[in-house]
Design a protein around this motif. Structure first.
Motif: not given
Ligand code: Z5A
Ligand code: MG
Length: 228
Positions: A79, A82, A105, A126
């Motif tokens: 996560a 990202r 995700a 996320d």
């Protein structure tokens, strides 16, 4: 990325490809980016995990079984990987660039939940990432995927794990549709030749990409007025 740009004031589309291992995601995102580049459309690829960052290198070592990690810790690293790309995705979309992501995700949730972590825990980190305008979920029978080259090289690449992940992807799809609307998650058959799959995908995306997208970029798992 192509040097030419569209004169549209609409923002770029955020398109995510998901699916089980070896279903052809990377093949198709590469072809799509090349196609857009040829057409003079501004587009770029974003792979997840992005193995080039410091966090991405830790993830890469884990996936290659060169490092062990607690299931929660590796989930949070995926996560975090990202989040470190989120501002750039948002900026590019606002600048009219189409961003095409190879996993997102949804893989994070499906793989960690398949290992037994609670679904709600998997979803939380996320929350509020850029919301994809569409996620194409490529479907292929696990037995066909396992015949493709390099299957089994990395962690998670067994038919048993992939079957558990597929079940979790079903729950993820329901969650996306419930919170963001049915049109945000579309299943596409990945059977057939590479060219046939490419045309199937292009048929679904052409309008969104050439017209650009109206409206603000949503936030993942955060329900907006439009999706209620
Ligand atoms: N993971 C996670 O746990 N948590 C997270 O948050 C995220 C990921 C983001 C690495 O992902 C692992 O990380 C992944 C999930 C986990 N683990 N698993 N399993 P990755 O994306 O880096 O994995 P990959 O090594 O790129 O594999 P892949 O993405 O699963 O494969 P693919 O991209 O879907 O397939 P491909 O590379 O395009 O194609 C596979 C082969 O099939 C290749 O030889 C192609 O030439 C061939 N191919 C493709 N299309 C066709 C057709 N239509 N016909 C015949 N042959 C084809
Ligand atoms: Mg891939």
């Amino acid at each position: 990325m192509s040097a030419t740009s569209s004169s549209s004031s609409r923002r770029g589309a955020f398109i995510v490809f998901e699916g089980l291992d070896r279903c052809g995601k990377s093949t198709q995102v590469d072809r799509l980016v090349q196609r857009l580049d040829r057409d003079g459309h501004k587009a770029r690829l974003q792979k997840f995990p992005d193995r080039t960052t410091a966090i991405g290198k830790m993830i890469d070592a884990y996936l290659q079984s060169k490092a062990e990690m607690d299931d929660h810790a590796i989930h949070l690293l995926f996560a975090a990987n990202r989040w470190e790309c989120a501002a750039a995705i948002r900026r590019d979309l606002e600048n009219g660039i189409t961003v095409i992501a190879d996993r997102y995700a949804f893989s994070g949730i499906a793989f960690s939940a398949a290992k037994g972590l609670p679904f709600e825990f998997c979803l939380q980190p996320d929350t509020a990432l850029p919301l994809p305008d569409i996620t194409l979920y490529l479907t292929l029978p696990p037995a066909v995927a396992s015949q493709r080259s390099a299957f089994g090289v990395e962690r998670y690449e067994t038919v048993a794990i992939q079957t558990a992940v597929r079940e979790q992807f079903g729950l993820v799809a329901n969650e996306v549709k419930k919170r963001h609307g049915d049109g945000k998650w579309v299943e596409v058959s990945a059977e057939g030749s590479i060219e046939e799959v490419e045309e199937r995908i292009w048929g679904l995306l052409e309008g969104m990409i050439s017209g650009g997208v109206d409206g603000r970029i949503g936030e993942l798992w955060v329900q907006s007025d439009e999706s209620r």
